[in-house]
Design a protein around this motif. Structure first.
Motif, PDB file in Angstrom:
ATOM      1  N   THR A  64       0.829  -1.205   0.000  1.00 34.86           N
ATOM      2  CA  THR A  64       0.000   0.000   0.000  1.00 34.86           C
ATOM      3  C   THR A  64       0.866   1.259   0.000  1.00 34.86           C
ATOM      4  OG1 THR A  64      -0.187   0.002   2.427  1.00 34.86           O
ATOM      5  CG2 THR A  64      -1.845  -1.227   1.188  1.00 34.86           C
ATOM      6  N   ALA A 234      -3.876   3.067   8.120  1.00 34.78           N
ATOM      7  CA  ALA A 234      -5.154   2.547   7.647  1.00 34.78           C
ATOM      8  C   ALA A 234      -6.212   3.644   7.596  1.00 34.78           C
ATOM      9  CB  ALA A 234      -5.615   1.410   8.557  1.00 34.78           C
ATOM     10  N   ARG A 259      -9.249   3.336  -4.460  1.00 33.18           N
ATOM     11  CA  ARG A 259     -10.206   2.463  -3.784  1.00 33.18           C
ATOM     12  C   ARG A 259     -11.275   1.908  -4.711  1.00 33.18           C
ATOM     13  NH1 ARG A 259      -9.811   6.611   0.381  1.00 33.18           N
ATOM     14  NH2 ARG A 259     -11.593   7.588  -0.634  1.00 33.18           N
ATOM     15  N   HIS A 289     -14.147  -2.165   4.113  1.00 31.14           N
ATOM     16  CA  HIS A 289     -12.865  -2.007   4.785  1.00 31.14           C
ATOM     17  C   HIS A 289     -11.774  -1.985   3.730  1.00 31.14           C
ATOM     18  CE1 HIS A 289     -14.526  -3.752   8.828  1.00 31.14           C
ATOM     19  NE2 HIS A 289     -15.029  -2.568   8.525  1.00 31.14           N
ATOM     20  N   GLY A 291      -7.619  -1.666   2.843  1.00 32.24           N
ATOM     21  CA  GLY A 291      -6.266  -1.798   3.372  1.00 32.24           C
ATOM     22  C   GLY A 291      -5.537  -2.962   2.760  1.00 32.24           C
ATOM     23  N   HIS A 292      -4.900  -3.791   3.612  1.00 36.03           N
ATOM     24  CA  HIS A 292      -4.127  -4.924   3.102  1.00 36.03           C
ATOM     25  C   HIS A 292      -3.786  -5.845   4.266  1.00 36.03           C
ATOM     26  CE1 HIS A 292      -1.664  -7.010   0.147  1.00 36.03           C
ATOM     27  NE2 HIS A 292      -1.956  -6.070  -0.745  1.00 36.03           N
ATOM     28  N   ASP A 293      -3.587  -7.113   3.923  1.00 35.09           N
ATOM     29  CA  ASP A 293      -3.037  -8.085   4.859  1.00 35.09           C
ATOM     30  C   ASP A 293      -1.558  -8.262   4.567  1.00 35.09           C
ATOM     31  OD1 ASP A 293      -5.616  -8.890   6.070  1.00 35.09           O
ATOM     32  OD2 ASP A 293      -6.029  -9.609   4.044  1.00 35.09           O
ATOM     33  N   TYR A 304      -6.473  -2.148   8.124  1.00 34.73           N
ATOM     34  CA  TYR A 304      -7.635  -1.708   7.339  1.00 34.73           C
ATOM     35  C   TYR A 304      -8.270  -0.464   7.971  1.00 34.73           C
ATOM     36  CZ  TYR A 304      -7.714  -5.981   4.547  1.00 34.73           C
ATOM     37  OH  TYR A 304      -7.385  -6.994   3.683  1.00 34.73           O
ATOM     38  N   ARG A 306     -12.037   1.904   7.719  1.00 34.84           N
ATOM     39  CA  ARG A 306     -13.473   1.669   7.469  1.00 34.84           C
ATOM     40  C   ARG A 306     -14.095   2.872   6.773  1.00 34.84           C
ATOM     41  NH1 ARG A 306     -17.241  -1.946  10.076  1.00 34.84           N
ATOM     42  NH2 ARG A 306     -19.410  -1.168  10.155  1.00 34.84           N
ATOM     43  N   HIS A 334     -10.998  -6.667  11.284  1.00 33.16           N
ATOM     44  CA  HIS A 334     -12.356  -6.323  10.856  1.00 33.16           C
ATOM     45  C   HIS A 334     -13.308  -6.290  12.051  1.00 33.16           C
ATOM     46  CE1 HIS A 334     -10.910  -6.654   6.784  1.00 33.16           C
ATOM     47  NE2 HIS A 334     -10.445  -7.861   7.051  1.00 33.16           N
TER      48      HIS A 334
END
Length: 457
Positions: A64, A234, A259, A289, A291-293, A304, A306, A334
């Motif tokens: 990101t 985030a 997004r 939500h 973002g990224h893991d 993440y 919201r 989340h």
């Protein structure tokens, strides 16, 4: 962050215990509350107790940051998202890949650089990364579908660094980390880094995992950071106006673009989308939500923000775990976002009297018909708006702005038919009697396409 804190803490402690995470660090950032952080477990290193300043590897959350660097280059006129890679980098092959396709993982590029990096644990340097492009594959046709590629983001990081005239790490620090105050985010672990572990499935034993330096693949997964820094990041991705109101890092409109879903990761289950470097996780009822893991040996991360629903301004959360297999840990992010809204909703801002609509648009206000359906035009927040009559209250309206030299022609700037024109037709007295939106006729009575009033005898 008081009302939701007990619920957040219990959720985090439950995951740390059930998923058997040696060290867990979580944080929630809100624009209307003080930040909330919690750490559970032990750092696994001598002389560095676990705390809010403990640094974890964030893995692919790094992507990101690289995406924001690339979008900055676009906004500054250094590239176009549809440029070919070889327009900016001297590459021996695959120069036809475009920046946009690489950002959205739709270029069809293989997942990893050439060679068995995850066997040898030796990552290529910058020169080797580019030279080996002649030996890697396009595993899918361009634009065919989503296919995740660390190699693609390694190339994007190299691209941004070259255009800015520095290394990826230097450019990132100067243009993103410092302006946003992410002082604990770094490519190097440093003295506050926790140990990453592989926890035994069949016992309570665990073995340490190595700290791999990703070299030229760093723009895909190299960064380390604290949960507090990541929650702030985030929040920026989800609501930049709340975190960076001056737009010093990136214009809010550019993050709107990032997004927007470019693809889905599964054509049969639309549970995750991908924009320009961002994962989009729909939560239902017009909430997403963003973002990224992240995953690296011994670490998992979920970062993440919201958007939608009753989300307060600048809401972001981060969960950082020192276990490479505790999949419940990144999923916890989340739950933290949802619990924050449910148990500590945003304050309700009072309504106050505002300025009336300008005289030029008062005759537009009210109900109009088009294609047999009723629409309501109104003036709120200093702009002309429209929505289908009876539309759910949480569905954003279309918003219009007049063209600078043509007040009777307005551009749709947000919502339905964004980009299209609204043209006003006036009678001799100056009242608007007909409109055309995206060329569809709008009238005060319900009419057929041939102009007959359906209620007329």
């Amino acid at each position: 962050m008081t009302a939701a804190a007990p619920h957040l803490e219990r959720a985090a402690r439950r995951v740390q215990a059930d998923a058997r995470v040696p060290a867990l660090s979580v944080a929630v950032h809100r624009g209307d509350r003080e930040p909330w952080t919690l750490t559970v477990g032990a750092s696994g290193t001598d002389g560095a107790p676990l705390g809010p300043g403990s640094v974890f590897r964030i893995g692919s959350v790094t992507k990101t940051f690289t995406a924001v660097l690339v979008l900055q280059c676009r906004d500054d006129g250094l590239l176009d998202l549809d440029d070919r890679l070889d327009a900016h980098l001297a590459v021996p092959a695959l120069g036809e890949l475009t920046v946009r396709r690489l950002l959205s993982h739709t270029a069809g590029l293989q997942r990893e650089p050439h060679g068995d990096v995850w066997d040898t644990l030796v990552a290529p340097d910058a020169d080797t990364l580019l030279a080996d492009l002649a030996r890697v594959e396009r595993v899918l046709p361009n634009g065919r579908r989503f296919h995740y590629s660390n190699l693609g983001f390694a190339l994007l990081g190299r691209l941004a660094a070259q255009l800015r005239g520095g290394t990826w790490a230097e450019v990132l620090a100067e243009r993103v980390l410092t302006p946003l105050g992410l002082t604990a985010t770094t490519p190097d672990p440093g003295p506050d880094a926790v140990q990453g572990w592989l926890v035994d499935t069949y016992s309570d034993a665990a073995r340490p995992e190595p700290r791999l330096d990703l070299g030229a693949v760093g723009p895909a997964a190299q960064l380390w950071g604290t949960a507090g820094d990541m929650a702030r990041w985030a929040a920026f991705l989800a609501d930049p106006a709340a975190v960076d109101p001056a737009g010093a890092v990136l214009a809010p409109a550019t993050l709107d673009e990032a997004r927007w879903p470019a693809t889905t990761n599964d054509e049969t289950v639309w549970s995750l989308g991908f924009g320009l470097g961002l994962i989009l996780a729909p939560q239902g009822d017009r909430v997403v939500h963003v973002g990224h893991d992240g995953a690296m040996p011994g670490f998992l991360a979920g970062v993440y923000g919201r958007r939608g629903g009753d989300a307060p301004p600048g809401l972001g959360a981060a969960v950082l775990a020192s276990s490479g297999t505790a999949v419940a840990a990144p999923d916890l992010v989340h739950d933290l976002l949802t619990l924050s809204v449910e148990h500590d909703p945003a304050d309700v801002a009072p309504w106050s009297i505002g300025a009336p609509a300008p005289a030029a648009y008062t005759s537009v206000l009210g109900r109009w018909w088009s294609e047999g359906f009723e629409h309501v035009f109104s003036w709120h927040d200093g702009a002309l708006q429209a929505r289908v009559a009876g539309a759910p209250a949480n569905r954003p309206p279309a918003v219009f702005e007049p063209l600078p030299d043509r007040p009777d022609v307005l551009r749709t700037v947000r919502g339905r038919e964004a980009g299209e024109l609204l043209r006003l037709t006036r009678d001799a007295a100056g009242a608007v009697v007909r409109m055309h939106w995206a060329t569809y006729r709008f009238t005060r009575t319900q009419e057929t396409f041939t102009g007959e009033n359906v209620s007329a005898p």
